[in-house]
Design an enzyme around this catalytic site. Structure first.
Site, PDB file in Angstrom:
ATOM      1  N   GLU A 434      39.962  52.793  30.867  1.00  0.00           N
ATOM      2  CA  GLU A 434      40.704  52.352  29.686  1.00  0.00           C
ATOM      3  C   GLU A 434      41.388  50.999  29.876  1.00  0.00           C
ATOM      4  OE1 GLU A 434      41.611  56.625  27.578  1.00  0.00           O
ATOM      5  OE2 GLU A 434      42.993  55.979  29.147  1.00  0.00           O
ATOM      6  N   GLU A 506      35.317  62.383  30.147  1.00  0.00           N
ATOM      7  CA  GLU A 506      36.410  63.263  29.750  1.00  0.00           C
ATOM      8  C   GLU A 506      35.964  64.049  28.516  1.00  0.00           C
ATOM      9  OE1 GLU A 506      40.165  61.234  29.245  1.00  0.00           O
ATOM     10  OE2 GLU A 506      39.832  59.996  31.032  1.00  0.00           O
TER      11      GLU A 506
END
Length: 1004
Positions: A434, A506
């Protein structure tokens, strides 16, 4: 004026005087010790862990040098100074934040009020070590940066919290007592690259030690095992970095210690015929043993072939699946410090629950963790210590696309690769998490590909959705995503324009009660070869445990220490509790990750097909224990040899023709032998239950003789039968009392309800529910009437609605209460739901029973929780439990303990008297708890719950599913209570358990 050079805020200075990066290894004085590889037993290793003197400064501006004088306390190394052990000292507070930086976003600048701490201790050196060895000081993890002095002389500086830094201190140490001083600063310019979703904690949190190295020695080795395409031969090559005059020998031995090859260090290479291959199922490791001077060094060598063909990940030629979890370093007492046994325990738990892949989110783990993964058999996605999530307030990829930050990015990927390059468990290098996508990611990938073409490169931020639909095939090898729904995944896999395998780094956010919907993901994964697999977010709840005087622990989350900014309990999102107790979530995951499936292919002959999901080994290390049950009682059982080859199916006939009733076959795969360290014989691996027949007993009429007696007053309606009396409040349209055999069974009126204490996975939709007033609903009665029926029963009818103050009612219902002559009560409800309602959390009734109703027996799903979309870890059967047993102690209280697909339930006291409830129709869901939905909704921590002195029994038509919408897709519509009309009924009978047959009552 600062007494240190401000390297910590100088973007151009990342390290001062640190040694070059190299592979992790420990030298030993003998071959035997090198092979055993217990670094604490090496004569060339000395731990500096333990108690250090510690002085905390609220700001770096207060630091006046290492000489002091300073007021000191003791602190344990490794640990964090904000950990649970030191909360009473007032150093600093733990701070949990997910995205937001805990300081102004002004890179590379950090706050002037920047806390720091001085660590110091002494150690002794003898003359022989000084004469014969070079002394290397190693730090395996310090957050966020640190300065080091030996005997008052400056040694060096370093940053990158989760990586190893070494210094040569040979010229600074002396015979006898020496002093080491370490200044650790909370924030540095590198902190902008460490904005991971975690508790922000500081200090020396990994081990510190000295290595005594030969003057002429091996400094680094790069081991390159290669396997031929046909898997029949393997090549081993290794490149050594050493002193110019270094010489010695090497040998490669197999797992039984037999030498396979050997030679001089000038040429480490060999060919092996018919090599034993390494995989998650067969973690076969050779040992490469290096002898150089007085040092012996051993390395695990795993031969495996990684490749992607036609968008499919192949390991050793097989289409493997990553059954994964994400794992942070987290210890409820030590903070980010994770002792050896703690790491090993995590991996044992994973193995016991069928996990085969670990993503080291979002930084490299302890180097020994990688060795454990290689030895136990885990695939590892090894992630670089980079996340810049909070830069989104300016531009998410600002740093990732900045030339000024290029060296910082490259430094981190170099350190990751060079340390871990020899670990066979590593199948993917990850560029971080991220951080947007920019030129620095491209350069990181270029570095990796220049050094290693045997593994894959991963970065979720480079997927097609961030790059205009164009896959970045030159940068990453995997199309990685977070939290898409299964339908999206299926569409990706079917789209032939996409060349890269799909991997969910994820998915299935495991926060509180959940995740639900796992089966739907794995149906898609198994159906598509180009779907590599997925890693659940995440393995453990992160929490700082606060010890209490009575010895208990209170688990905390963001904001509990006044920390700002914080993201509340978003850190409590794991498959295990902070202290590693197993939650319902991990039990559910174990089932979806189990290595087989079973299908009933010929119901009339009880023919079952079992398919192995293993890729490399058969199931013969296990056996199948099976049982056939009718109405909860075993009628036939046995054991089957699990001799099913990898990826193959085998049919088994159980020679059973089911009778009337509820007949189920349960197959449980158990280990036939001990697994080294982590598994014992008879441990169960997974189970599957197949329905052979589910016939409800033939209907029987309910006796209404003598007839029920009806009494009507101005405000109340009373119906009596067989020593049972039901009292209705006609004004409010509610059943307010059940007096049975001299006992009052209701502590409060029985109420129609749609509210459940929001789960963490309801955190987004709960605002919509509250907008309609579900949590504040009041019952309005329009009419209540009663009449005696010709069969001797009495029916009481109520027209009601549910709505909150200032809002239009969201539900209107017609309820019929029918009392029969045997004293039972049938409740039939027809509901109309407002068109404005998206979906209901639940639909059913709550009964508040006396506290002595503490025993529960039921026929339905159990023994654990079961919801519409989260019931893999349950079977249909007959179960007994206490109400306390049904409680799940989530750190933040919420809905829990439901058992769906229930046919009947008895809630009773220890003497056997209680309330029997059965379904009129298919089945129902129930909860029994000592806490009301209102109390569970209001409490913020489990320790805030107070026993209310009663038992809350919910009888639900159904609940909506759980899902994983805390950070995943919205709940799948098929699991929602989103219809606009419902009709359901159930029957109550107060009676002693021994005096009734639940199966006969079920037919009434």
């Amino acid at each position: 004026m600062s007494v240190i050079t401000p390297y910590y805020k100088d973007l151009k200075t990342l390290h001062v005087n640190s040694l070059p990066n190299h592979a992790y290894f420990i030298p030993y004085e003998s071959r035997e010790k090198a092979v055993a590889d217990n670094r604490g037993r090496s004569a060339f290793f000395r731990s500096l862990c333990g108690e250090w003197d510690f002085t905390f400064f609220d700001s770096i501006t207060e630091f006046d040098g290492i000489d002091g004088p300073h007021d000191t306390e003791k602190i344990t190394v490794p640990s964090n100074w904000q950990s649970a052990l030191y909360l009473d000292r007032g150093y600093d507070v733990p701070n949990y934040t997910n995205v937001n930086y805990p300081y102004p976003v002004d890179p590379p600048h950090v706050p002037d009020e920047n806390p720091c701490a001085l660590y110091s201790r002494t150690f002794t050196m003898d003359d022989s070590a000084l004469r014969l060895k070079d002394i290397i000081l190693s730090f395996e993890g310090v957050d966020s940066c640190f300065y080091v002095w030996i005997n008052g002389s400056f040694v060096g500086y370093s940053q990158v919290s989760h990586m190893t830094t070494e210094f040569d201190i040979t010229k600074l140490v002396k015979e006898g007592e020496n002093t080491i001083s370490v200044l650790v600063i909370k924030w540095c310019d590198g902190s902008y690259l460490e904005d991971q979703d975690m508790w922000r904690m500081s200090g020396i949190f990994r081990e510190v030690y000295l290595l005594f190295r030969e003057h002429v020695r091996i400094d680094d080795i790069y081991i390159k095992p290669e396997v031929s395409e046909d898997l029949k031969t393997a090549e081993l090559k290794a490149t050594i970095t050493s002193s110019a005059s270094a010489d010695g020998s090497w040998e490669l031995v197999n797992m039984d210690g037999t030498a396979v090859a050997g030679g001089r260090l000038s040429d480490i290479s060999c060919s092996i015929g018919d090599p034993k291959l390494w995989s998650d199922e067969t973690p076969y490791l050779y040992k490469l043993i290096i002898s150089c001077g007085a040092e012996f060094i051993a390395f695990d060598v795993g031969f495996r072939r990684l490749e992607i063909k036609d968008g499919v990940v192949l390991i050793n030629g097989e289409k493997v699946k990553a059954r994964g979890v994400n794992r942070h370093d987290s210890h409820h007492l030590l903070g980010h410090a994770t002792p050896y046994d703690h790491m090993l325990r995590d991996l044992y738990i994973m193995k016991q629950h069928n996990v085969n892949t670990v993503r080291t989110s979002h930084y490299p783990n302890d180097p020994r963790f990688m060795q454990m993964c290689s030895r136990l058999g885990f695939y590892v996605v090894d992630e670089c210590d980079i996340e810049t999530h909070g830069m989104g307030v300016i531009k998410w990829n600002l740093l990732s696309d900045s030339d000024e930050w290029t060296e910082s990015y490259l430094d981190r990927i170099r350190r990751l690769f060079e340390r871990d390059k020899n670990n066979p468990c590593v199948i993917m290098w990850s560029l971080g998490n991220e951080s947007g996508y920019g030129k620095n990611h491209v350069k990181m990938s270029e570095y990796l590909k220049s050094r290693d073409n045997s593994r894959f490169v991963h970065y979720e931020g480079a997927n097609k959705d961030y790059t205009g639909g164009v896959q970045q095939t030159a940068v990453v090898d995997i199309e990685s995503h977070m939290y898409p729904n299964p339908e999206w995944c299926a569409e990706y896999c079917a789209n032939k324009t996409y060349r890269q395998p799909l991997y969910l780094c994820e998915y299935a956010h495991s926060m509180g009660n959940g995740p639900g919907g796992l089966k739907e993901y794995w149906d898609v994964i198994y159906a598509n070869d180009n779907f590599f697999g997925a890693c659940v977010w995440e393995f453990t709840d992160h929490s700082v445990a606060v010890p209490q005087d009575d010895g208990t622990l209170r688990f905390t989350y963001g904001g509990d220490f006044g920390d700002e900014p914080n993201d509340g309990n978003f850190c409590v999102d794991g498959l295990v509790y902070p202290d590693r107790r197993i939650s319902s979530s991990l039990k559910e995951l174990k089932q979806v990750y189990k290595p087989f499936k079973a299908e009933l292919v010929e119901p009339e002959n009880c023919l079952v097909r079992i398919t192995s999901y293993r890729c490399f080994t058969d199931l013969s290390d296990c056996v199948f224990m099976w049982r056939i049950e009718r109405n909860g009682k075993t009628v036939k059982s046995g054991m089957l040899a699990a001799d099913i080859k990898p990826g193959q199916s085998k049919d088994f006939c159980f020679d059973y023709h089911p009778d009337d009733g509820f007949c189920y076959l349960t197959l449980t795969l158990v280990r036939a032998e001990d697994k080294d360290r982590w598994g014992k014989a008879d441990d169960f691996v997974g189970f599957e239950q197949l329905c052979l027949k589910a016939d409800k007993p033939s209907p029987m009429n309910i006796e209404s003789k003598p007839a029920a007696a009806l009494e009507q007053g101005n405000s109340y309606i009373t119906v009596s039968a067989n020593d049972k009396t039901y009292l209705f409040d006609a004004a409010y349209g509610a059943l307010i009392s059940i007096e049975a055999d001299g006992r009052e069974l209701l502590e409060a009126p029985m109420s129609l309800t749609v509210w459940r204490a929001p789960t963490d996975n309801d955190r987004n939709v709960k605002w919509e529910w509250k907008r309609h007033g579900f949590d504040k609903a009041e019952q309005k009665c329009y009419s209540m009437t009663a009449e005696a029926n010709p069969d001797g029963s009495v029916t009481v009818r109520a027209d009601i609605s549910l709505g909150a103050k200032a809002l239009v009612p969201f539900l209107r219902a017609r309820v019929e209460y029918t009392v029969y002559g045997d004293g039972s009560l049938a409740v039939k409800t027809d509901c109309d739901i407002s068109e404005k309602v998206n979906f209901l959390p639940r639909l059913g009734y709550e009964l508040c029973l006396p506290k002595w109703f503490d025993k529960v027996r039921w026929f339905g799903r159990g023994p654990g929780d079961a919801y519409k979309d989260m019931k893999l870890n349950s079977v249909i059967g007959l179960f007994d439990a206490s109400v306390s047993d049904l409680y799940e102690p989530y750190v933040m209280p919420q809905e829990h303990g439901a058992r769906c697909d229930t046919r009947w339930v008895q809630v009773r006291h220890v003497g056997g008297y209680g309330l029997y409830v059965s379904a009129h129709g298919d089945n129902f869901s129930f909860n029994a708890s000592h806490y009301s939905a209102e109390q569970l909704s209001e409490a913020k921590h489990d320790w805030e719950l107070e026993y209310e002195g009663c038992t809350h029994l919910n009888i639900d038509y159904a609940q909506s599913g759980i899902g994983s919408n805390s950070c995943g897709p919205a709940l799948d519509p098929k699991w929602r209570l989103d219809a606009k009309k419902y009709s359901f009924s159930f029957r109550l009978l107060p009676k002693t358990a021994a005096d009734l047959c639940p199966w006969e009552e079920l037919a009434k």
